[in-house]
Design a protein around this motif. Sequence first.
Motif, mmCIF file in Angstrom:
data_model
loop_
_atom_site.group_PDB
_atom_site.id
_atom_site.type_symbol
_atom_site.label_atom_id
_atom_site.label_comp_id
_atom_site.label_asym_id
_atom_site.label_seq_id
_atom_site.Cartn_x
_atom_site.Cartn_y
_atom_site.Cartn_z
ATOM 1 N N VAL A 1 0.884 -1.165 -0.068
ATOM 2 C CA VAL A 1 0.019 -0.002 0.000
ATOM 3 C C VAL A 1 0.916 1.155 -0.003
ATOM 4 O O VAL A 1 1.468 1.434 0.920
ATOM 5 N N VAL A 2 0.854 1.936 -1.041
ATOM 6 C CA VAL A 2 1.554 3.426 -1.056
ATOM 7 C C VAL A 2 0.371 4.402 -0.846
ATOM 8 O O VAL A 2 -0.371 4.662 -1.497
ATOM 9 N N VAL A 3 0.793 5.334 0.105
ATOM 10 C CA VAL A 3 0.033 6.268 0.460
ATOM 11 C C VAL A 3 0.798 7.662 0.515
ATOM 12 O O VAL A 3 1.826 7.698 1.117
ATOM 13 N N ASP A 4 0.503 8.648 -0.345
ATOM 14 C CA ASP A 4 1.253 9.983 -0.388
ATOM 15 C C ASP A 4 2.683 9.583 -0.831
ATOM 16 O O ASP A 4 3.780 10.468 -0.126
ATOM 17 N N GLY A 5 3.020 8.587 -1.755
ATOM 18 C CA GLY A 5 4.312 8.410 -1.927
ATOM 19 C C GLY A 5 5.039 7.532 -0.980
ATOM 20 O O GLY A 5 6.380 7.623 -1.080
ATOM 21 N N ARG A 6 4.649 7.193 0.188
ATOM 22 C CA ARG A 6 5.285 6.293 1.204
ATOM 23 C C ARG A 6 4.611 4.888 1.223
ATOM 24 O O ARG A 6 3.243 4.973 1.191
ATOM 25 N N LEU A 7 5.543 4.046 1.558
ATOM 26 C CA LEU A 7 4.863 2.705 1.736
ATOM 27 C C LEU A 7 4.346 2.382 3.285
ATOM 28 O O LEU A 7 4.970 3.222 4.267
ATOM 29 N N LEU A 8 3.146 1.810 3.276
ATOM 30 C CA LEU A 8 2.486 1.669 4.528
ATOM 31 C C LEU A 8 3.180 0.242 5.054
ATOM 32 O O LEU A 8 2.964 -0.808 4.419
ATOM 33 N N ARG A 9 3.829 0.244 6.072
ATOM 34 C CA ARG A 9 4.317 -0.767 6.664
ATOM 35 C C ARG A 9 3.719 -1.654 7.366
ATOM 36 O O ARG A 9 3.965 -2.954 7.687
ATOM 37 N N GLY A 10 2.953 -0.989 8.418
ATOM 38 C CA GLY A 10 2.184 -1.725 9.456
ATOM 39 C C GLY A 10 3.030 -1.651 10.692
ATOM 40 O O GLY A 10 4.239 -1.591 10.728
ATOM 41 N N THR A 11 2.353 -2.086 11.974
ATOM 42 C CA THR A 11 2.911 -2.093 13.207
ATOM 43 C C THR A 11 4.064 -3.159 13.223
ATOM 44 O O THR A 11 5.232 -2.685 13.679
ATOM 45 N N ARG A 12 4.104 -4.368 12.557
ATOM 46 C CA ARG A 12 4.992 -5.264 12.754
ATOM 47 C C ARG A 12 5.934 -5.329 11.575
ATOM 48 O O ARG A 12 7.024 -6.031 11.322
ATOM 49 N N GLY A 13 5.524 -4.659 10.478
ATOM 50 C CA GLY A 13 6.123 -4.631 9.124
ATOM 51 C C GLY A 13 5.274 -5.685 8.197
ATOM 52 O O GLY A 13 5.829 -5.865 7.147
ATOM 53 N N PHE A 14 4.224 -6.078 8.589
ATOM 54 C CA PHE A 14 3.526 -7.162 7.922
ATOM 55 C C PHE A 14 2.356 -6.527 6.967
ATOM 56 O O PHE A 14 1.575 -7.410 6.525
ATOM 57 N N ALA A 15 2.211 -5.402 6.764
ATOM 58 C CA ALA A 15 0.852 -4.823 5.931
ATOM 59 C C ALA A 15 1.013 -5.465 4.737
ATOM 60 O O ALA A 15 2.124 -5.782 4.191
ATOM 61 N N GLY A 16 -0.140 -5.407 4.178
ATOM 62 C CA GLY A 16 -0.048 -5.830 2.406
ATOM 63 C C GLY A 16 -0.489 -7.142 2.503
ATOM 64 O O GLY A 16 -0.367 -7.682 1.173
ATOM 65 N N GLU A 17 -0.772 -8.031 3.392
ATOM 66 C CA GLU A 17 -1.186 -9.470 3.449
ATOM 67 C C GLU A 17 -2.479 -9.736 2.519
ATOM 68 O O GLU A 17 -3.299 -10.418 3.262
ATOM 69 N N LEU A 18 -2.709 -9.253 1.355
ATOM 70 C CA LEU A 18 -3.736 -9.419 0.607
ATOM 71 C C LEU A 18 -4.040 -10.800 0.348
ATOM 72 O O LEU A 18 -5.391 -11.213 0.390
ATOM 73 N N GLY A 19 -3.188 -11.896 0.486
ATOM 74 C CA GLY A 19 -3.462 -13.094 -0.152
ATOM 75 C C GLY A 19 -4.219 -13.801 1.119
ATOM 76 O O GLY A 19 -4.788 -14.904 0.945
ATOM 77 N N GLU B 1 12.560 6.069 2.527
ATOM 78 C CA GLU B 1 11.821 7.340 2.318
ATOM 79 C C GLU B 1 11.759 7.484 1.034
ATOM 80 O O GLU B 1 12.524 7.912 0.045
ATOM 81 N N ALA B 2 10.195 7.725 0.270
ATOM 82 C CA ALA B 2 10.058 7.919 -0.892
ATOM 83 C C ALA B 2 10.182 9.348 -1.592
ATOM 84 O O ALA B 2 10.406 9.267 -2.817
ATOM 85 N N ARG B 3 10.129 10.130 -0.540
ATOM 86 C CA ARG B 3 10.387 11.424 -1.231
ATOM 87 C C ARG B 3 11.445 12.217 -0.405
ATOM 88 O O ARG B 3 12.178 11.909 0.681
ATOM 89 N N PRO B 4 11.930 13.263 -1.007
ATOM 90 C CA PRO B 4 13.113 14.165 -0.567
ATOM 91 C C PRO B 4 12.417 14.500 0.938
ATOM 92 O O PRO B 4 11.395 14.740 1.492
ATOM 93 N N PRO B 5 13.225 14.232 2.201
ATOM 94 C CA PRO B 5 12.825 14.733 3.290
ATOM 95 C C PRO B 5 12.107 16.042 3.519
ATOM 96 O O PRO B 5 12.569 16.849 2.827
#
Lengths: 402, 402
Positions: free
Chosen positions: A237-255, B7-11
């Motif tokens: 998931v990319v939001v405002d040009g940033r990857l959404l990682r989730g609390t543990r880093g496990f975001a994105g488990e669409l499967g 960091e996907a964008r410049p700080p």
Amino acid sequence: MTEPLHEARPPGAGRTLPDTQQGMRRRNLARVMHAVSAAGSLSRAAVASRIGLTRAAVSTLVDDLIRWGLLEELGPERPGRVGRPGSALAVSARGPAGIGAEIGVDHLAVCAVDLRGEVRARAVRRGTNRGRAPEPVTQELTALIRQVVAEAERAGLWPAGLAVAVPGLVARDGHTVVRAPNLDWHDTDLGPLMPGRWPLTVDNEANFGALAELWLGAGTPGDFLHVSAEIGIGAAVVVDGRLLRGTRGFAGELGHMPVRPDGPPCPCGGRGCLEQYAGEEAVRRAAGLEPREDLVGLLAERAEEGDEGVRAALREAGTALGIALTGAVNLLDPETVVMGGALAGLSPWLLPSLETELSGRTAGPACPVKVSRLGPQGPLLGAAHSVVRAVLDDPAVVAQRA
Amino acid sequence: MTEPLHEARPPGAGRTLPDTQQGMRRRNLARVMHAVSAAGSLSRAAVASRIGLTRAAVSTLVDDLIRWGLLEELGPERPGRVGRPGSALAVSARGPAGIGAEIGVDHLAVCAVDLRGEVRARAVRRGTNRGRAPEPVTQELTALIRQVVAEAERAGLWPAGLAVAVPGLVARDGHTVVRAPNLDWHDTDLGPLMPGRWPLTVDNEANFGALAELWLGAGTPGDFLHVSAEIGIGAAVVVDGRLLRGTRGFAGELGHMPVRPDGPPCPCGGRGCLEQYAGEEAVRRAAGLEPREDLVGLLAERAEEGDEGVRAALREAGTALGIALTGAVNLLDPETVVMGGALAGLSPWLLPSLETELSGRTAGPACPVKVSRLGPQGPLLGAAHSVVRAVLDDPAVVAQRA
């Protein structure tokens, strides 16, 4: 006065660089790098006008960036212009490089990308890694890395960092593979297993694939959901040009989104998860094919030839993907969905049923679905570019190395 | 060197305040406000040590904040300490206030919150707004707002902004209600309908509820999924202390996540959406009750009394919520799920089946579910606090008003 009302934290609380004179200088160094990088070449005066600093301030910054080997002067601009001729600046094709590596289920790959974003060296080894222990795999990968680094060094580059894409969940420490089911790796810290000479980052292949799409995908917006598949199905998931990682880093488990809650059991503990309908193994079984390497290539070939069993299996997979994506799109409201990895190559047969579900289940216009042009190259490129981006985003980090 | 690589964008590219001396000063003003706000009261020296600036720099900032009426001096600190006695600072209980308003399906509410976060005036009008045109509703709301503002002004406060919570989707312009099905409002611009004297923000009630939970919920982390219900089911996603809004501002539509893809048709165009199982109307029908106001209260009462029909209906709703939340949790990896709004009051009967689904369908430990203590008060408080936060986050905006 709309958005600022919703700033949940004091401005700047989430930034990496401190809000001091020195931090401001480092951010301005980054602005200069990004301005030149975006333009290809630019005079000091043009940099100054683009980033809103004085010519004098920019010159001081540029001098450092040249000294560190991050920018180079292309010589005086063509005459005929008014005023003193300025020397055009370009991002250096020598100096720091990003080393990207990928541990795939069926291959290993490494590449070196310079600050201009060009791939300058590459090495691949085919062959399954399924069920192999981490040590022999990382030893082979290290050999490929040394080969690519040697080639890069001959071209005047030096590694600013190493980023490794893996087909599994990675802890937020950035080096421990918590779970990579198709490799059968659990809680594997790659830190001690990889060459220690360079800063190391390990991340999920879907995340690196999404970052590659963000940085290299022509016309890809800053808000999107990236769906990819190698053996399992992952998303990022990319939001405002940033990857959404989730609390543990496990975001994105669409499967493991439940598609049919009473459906077949899934190794995750659930029932009727998306992977039970659209994962490589599920599609293979539905298409009546035997297990083999490069199943995706075979599926595409058979579908292309008109094999109705394969086409029906892919249609069903598209339907399941469409149901899961409806949920994801309702939750996230992305600007677009990008199909990457193995899904990109199968998209002609997945997309029609996928889009039928997505548009039929959505009030208003459905979220558009786009097929990645990077396809299976995404994760490796995303890994290498993540190192390059880190240099562009904070050029001062390489000061002591240069 | 892990996170910075991504960091996907410049700080600084995403920040509101410009990266100049003046921008730095404004950010430091915010730091001072937040430091004093968090501590309750603090000397200049303590502020300086907490935010890492010199005592002299802090004094200059504090002088401005006192002049603008945002901070006040509590008088000299108790003697006995080493060094020159400093005067303790506190956030002012006079000066700017946030005006929050809520257009509910069955009520209107307004409150004024001071910079300390205390509710200083409040007004409520009960009665359905279902199917009423926007004009009479906003006229009534405006009358309540004037009443609350007058009361706040008598206490030495002045409105720094007005934030309105609505039960529907709001465009990213921050004032147009795109769709509020239970009011039957479509593309309704509240800008011209609300008093124009103060900066206006309109937002979805689930968003304001989530922000209230973020700011006021004891122990709520910065990454959570907030699920609430008034008539429909809404959710809000908070990541790193920020609300995820989506491209069009429509993120959080959990109510239309497909739970049983072949289930009953939903007005959204889909089938088997969560709202068809866990929405107020669906639960009412499943429980065999007639339509009425304060259905949630009735459901809680009957469930408490042991009405097996009502309990079964709530169990089923909990199961559907658990299925939808499994998908959401897999995608977002939040630290916790918070049940707010009407769901908070029904949680004793929803939670067991919800948690069974969530833990049964998740590999590893399930995401914990927490019940909001704010409940139905969340959206109104979140609205008022959003104005207060905006002042704390950029105190310089009130300089010309003070």
